[in-house]
Scaffold this active site. Structure first.
Site, PDB file in Angstrom:
ATOM      1  CB  CYS A   1      -0.912  -0.031   1.232  1.00 48.60           C
ATOM      2  SG  CYS A   1      -1.787   1.516   1.506  1.00 48.60           S
TER       3      CYS A   1
ATOM      4  CB  CYS B   1       0.980   1.093   4.461  1.00 49.88           C
ATOM      5  SG  CYS B   1      -0.642   0.698   5.143  1.00 49.88           S
TER       6      CYS B   1
ATOM      7  CG  HIS C   1      -4.370  -0.698   5.111  1.00 48.57           C
ATOM      8  ND1 HIS C   1      -3.847  -0.106   3.979  1.00 48.57           N
ATOM      9  CD2 HIS C   1      -5.403  -1.469   4.685  1.00 48.57           C
ATOM     10  CE1 HIS C   1      -4.532  -0.512   2.919  1.00 48.57           C
ATOM     11  NE2 HIS C   1      -5.485  -1.349   3.322  1.00 48.57           N
TER      12      HIS C   1
ATOM     13  CG  ASN D   1     -12.619  10.393  -4.587  1.00 47.11           C
ATOM     14  OD1 ASN D   1     -13.607  11.115  -4.613  1.00 47.11           O
ATOM     15  ND2 ASN D   1     -11.464  10.757  -5.116  1.00 47.11           N
TER      16      ASN D   1
ATOM     17  N   GLY E   1     -14.046   6.862  -8.080  1.00 49.64           N
ATOM     18  CA  GLY E   1     -12.753   7.499  -8.323  1.00 49.64           C
ATOM     19  C   GLY E   1     -11.671   7.164  -7.311  1.00 49.64           C
TER      20      GLY E   1
ATOM     21  CB  THR F   1      -6.702   5.701  -7.623  1.00 43.67           C
ATOM     22  OG1 THR F   1      -6.239   6.844  -6.894  1.00 43.67           O
ATOM     23  CG2 THR F   1      -7.582   6.155  -8.780  1.00 43.67           C
TER      24      THR F   1
ATOM     25  CG  HIS G   1      -7.164   8.989   0.596  1.00 45.24           C
ATOM     26  ND1 HIS G   1      -7.266   7.672   0.208  1.00 45.24           N
ATOM     27  CD2 HIS G   1      -7.488   9.720  -0.486  1.00 45.24           C
ATOM     28  CE1 HIS G   1      -7.617   7.618  -1.067  1.00 45.24           C
ATOM     29  NE2 HIS G   1      -7.776   8.849  -1.520  1.00 45.24           N
TER      30      HIS G   1
ATOM     31  CG  HIS H   1      -8.986  13.913  -1.904  1.00 45.62           C
ATOM     32  ND1 HIS H   1      -7.991  13.918  -2.859  1.00 45.62           N
ATOM     33  CD2 HIS H   1      -9.473  12.645  -1.877  1.00 45.62           C
ATOM     34  CE1 HIS H   1      -7.883  12.698  -3.400  1.00 45.62           C
ATOM     35  NE2 HIS H   1      -8.782  11.907  -2.819  1.00 45.62           N
TER      36      HIS H   1
END
Ligand code: 5GP
Ligand code: ZN
Length: 124
Positions: free
Chosen positions: A18, A21, A60, A99, A105, A107, A112, A114
């Site tokens: 990841c 990570c 994670h 997302n 969207g 990826t 997380h 934004h």
């Protein structure tokens, strides 16, 4: 193999591959802007606006649903970090989004937020 052990091993393999990570562990460099006990914030590598910061849990979780269900306290810490940074880096107008799922969207499958704004603090 016992199911619990298999799941633990699969999770370790996911974490090893990841990107986020690897940023937490320091194996991949990032432009880190803030850190708390359970969260890390850094600039997005491909910014979509003048201010584009990502805020992640250090542990994670695959997305915000996983994070909310598994660790609501860490979600609260992440939101506090994200809104503090938004206030520090923008004039108070910003977008905060997660997302969730490839079709929306997402990826990178490590939760997380934004923090996005076209109005940086420097403009005011
Ligand atoms: P998503 O599309 O999953 O919501 O957002 C993933 C974000 O991570 C994207 O905006 C992408 O530019 C950013 N990103 C992907 N790889 C890296 C990286 O190695 N470093 C940093 N700082 N950001 C990354
Ligand atoms: Zn991860």
């Amino acid at each position: 193999m016992e199911l619990g052990l298999a799941k633990t091993r699969l999770k370790r393999m996911t974490e090893a591959s990841c990107i986020f990570c690897n940023i937490v562990s320091g194996d991949i460099p990032a432009d880190i802007v803030a850190e708390s006990s359970n969260t890390l914030a850094f600039k997005d590598i491909a910014p979509l606006s003048k201010v584009h910061i990502l805020v992640i849990p250090k542990k994670h979780y695959k997305d915000v649903v996983d994070l909310t269900e598994s660790s609501p306290a860490v979600l609260g810490e992440l939101m506090a970090q994200a809104t503090n940074l938004a206030q520090q880096h923008t004039n108070g107008s910003f977008k905060l989004h997660f997302n969730t799922g490839a079709e929306a969207g997402q990826t990178v499958f490590h939760a997380h937020a934004h923090v996005l704004s076209d109005e940086s603090k420097d403009d005011s």
